[in-house]
Design an enzyme around this catalytic site. Structure first.
Site, mmCIF file in Angstrom:
data_model
loop_
_atom_site.group_PDB
_atom_site.id
_atom_site.type_symbol
_atom_site.label_atom_id
_atom_site.label_comp_id
_atom_site.label_asym_id
_atom_site.label_seq_id
_atom_site.Cartn_x
_atom_site.Cartn_y
_atom_site.Cartn_z
ATOM 1 N N GLY A 46 6.041 1.868 -4.013
ATOM 2 C CA GLY A 46 5.856 0.452 -3.710
ATOM 3 C C GLY A 46 6.472 -0.547 -4.668
ATOM 4 O O GLY A 46 6.718 -1.686 -4.308
ATOM 5 N N GLU A 101 3.426 -2.147 -11.252
ATOM 6 C CA GLU A 101 2.786 -1.666 -10.020
ATOM 7 C C GLU A 101 2.921 -2.721 -8.916
ATOM 8 O O GLU A 101 3.058 -3.906 -9.189
ATOM 9 C CB GLU A 101 1.305 -1.367 -10.339
ATOM 10 C CG GLU A 101 0.400 -1.050 -9.172
ATOM 11 C CD GLU A 101 0.709 0.242 -8.435
ATOM 12 O OE1 GLU A 101 1.874 0.439 -8.059
ATOM 13 O OE2 GLU A 101 -0.225 1.030 -8.189
ATOM 14 N N ASP A 105 -5.613 -2.768 -6.326
ATOM 15 C CA ASP A 105 -6.603 -2.906 -5.260
ATOM 16 C C ASP A 105 -7.972 -2.540 -5.852
ATOM 17 O O ASP A 105 -8.590 -3.364 -6.519
ATOM 18 C CB ASP A 105 -6.162 -1.989 -4.109
ATOM 19 C CG ASP A 105 -6.965 -2.179 -2.830
ATOM 20 O OD1 ASP A 105 -7.473 -3.270 -2.596
ATOM 21 O OD2 ASP A 105 -7.083 -1.204 -2.068
ATOM 22 N N LYS A 133 -5.643 -7.843 -5.694
ATOM 23 C CA LYS A 133 -6.733 -8.168 -4.763
ATOM 24 C C LYS A 133 -8.039 -8.062 -5.534
ATOM 25 O O LYS A 133 -8.723 -7.045 -5.470
ATOM 26 C CB LYS A 133 -6.779 -7.149 -3.616
ATOM 27 C CG LYS A 133 -5.594 -7.149 -2.683
ATOM 28 C CD LYS A 133 -5.838 -6.123 -1.573
ATOM 29 C CE LYS A 133 -4.643 -5.887 -0.718
ATOM 30 N NZ LYS A 133 -4.857 -4.780 0.232
ATOM 31 N N VAL A 155 -1.193 -5.871 3.248
ATOM 32 C CA VAL A 155 0.117 -6.516 3.194
ATOM 33 C C VAL A 155 1.258 -5.502 3.172
ATOM 34 O O VAL A 155 1.073 -4.338 2.786
ATOM 35 C CB VAL A 155 0.227 -7.459 1.968
ATOM 36 C CG1 VAL A 155 -0.750 -8.611 2.096
ATOM 37 C CG2 VAL A 155 0.013 -6.688 0.671
ATOM 38 N N ASP A 161 4.615 -0.738 1.876
ATOM 39 C CA ASP A 161 4.695 -0.150 3.224
ATOM 40 C C ASP A 161 3.392 -0.162 3.993
ATOM 41 O O ASP A 161 2.300 -0.317 3.432
ATOM 42 C CB ASP A 161 5.127 1.318 3.111
ATOM 43 C CG ASP A 161 3.978 2.205 2.610
ATOM 44 O OD1 ASP A 161 3.461 1.949 1.511
ATOM 45 O OD2 ASP A 161 3.568 3.129 3.344
ATOM 46 N N ARG A 167 9.035 -1.560 4.157
ATOM 47 C CA ARG A 167 9.389 -1.759 2.739
ATOM 48 C C ARG A 167 10.597 -2.677 2.590
ATOM 49 O O ARG A 167 10.782 -3.321 1.558
ATOM 50 C CB ARG A 167 9.718 -0.413 2.067
ATOM 51 C CG ARG A 167 8.542 0.547 1.974
ATOM 52 C CD ARG A 167 8.913 1.722 1.082
ATOM 53 N NE ARG A 167 7.996 2.842 1.205
ATOM 54 C CZ ARG A 167 6.856 2.977 0.529
ATOM 55 N NH1 ARG A 167 6.482 2.051 -0.327
ATOM 56 N NH2 ARG A 167 6.089 4.037 0.712
#
Ligand code: IMP
Ligand code: MG
Length: 179
Positions: A46, A101, A105, A133, A155, A161, A167
């Protein structure tokens, strides 16, 4: 791009991302300005777009390395298991490290990676996450730089993704299931 089951609503534009990446790089460059060399560690997959943009704004000697981890929920425990799929190629002992990162989360992934990399004795290690988040946090993690705080929405885009797709979107959008 059209998907059969969902739409994507833009949340953060490509322009806003670019502006934020530039200001983050200034802060990071300032913070590490006296270091001989910085090792930028990206968590795959990511963070790959974010890291590509971020390092091009960092005007200092640096190396780029990657690590891939996957986390599994464990219904029996509050903690989650984090498995290393790909480790760093290089050593970080005695080095300044910037851990990059895409999203923090629950915090479990970052907590595990931080503990693992700290055990290798970096001189200094700080975390930069594109998105946070905060309302989802389950464990405390120290994140020095955050691009954007977002609500509890799923998201995609800018490297992030949904089922391996999206992506390549240049902006960050939230997934809205079609009904
Ligand atoms: P944590 O261990 O719960 O903090 O999980 C962080 C990881 O979950 C991130 O690196 C992402 O790969 C993934 N993740 C969390 N939220 C989202 C999202 O909204 N879209 C895509 N991936 C997400
Ligand atoms: Mg991830």
């Amino acid at each position: 791009m059209d998907h059969p089951n969902y739409d994507i609503d833009e949340l953060i534009s490509a322009k806003s991302i670019a502006a934020r990446v530039e200001s983050l790089a200034k802060e990071i460059g300032d913070y590490f300005k006296n270091s001989e060399k910085l090792i930028v560690v990206g968590l795959l997959r990511g963070s790959f777009v974010f890291i590509a943009d971020l390092v091009r704004e960092l005007k200092m000697p640096l190396e780029v390395d990657f690590m891939e981890v996957s986390s599994y929920g464990n219904a029996m425990e509050s903690s989650r298991e984090v498995r290393i799929l790909k480790d760093l190629r290089g050593e970080i002992e005695g080095c300044n490290v910037l851990l990059v990162e895409d999203i923090i989360d629950t915090g479990h992934t970052m907590q595990h990676v931080q503990t693992l990399l700290q055990s290798r004795g970096p001189r200094k290690m700080e975390v930069c996450a594109l998105l946070d988040k905060p309302s989802r946090r389950e464990v405390n993690v120290e994140v020095r730089w955050i691009g954007f705080e977002i609500p509890d929405e799923f998201v995609v885009g800018y490297g992030i993704d949904y089922a391996q797709l999206n992506r390549n979107l240049p902006y960050i959008g939230k997934v809205r299931p079609r009904r």
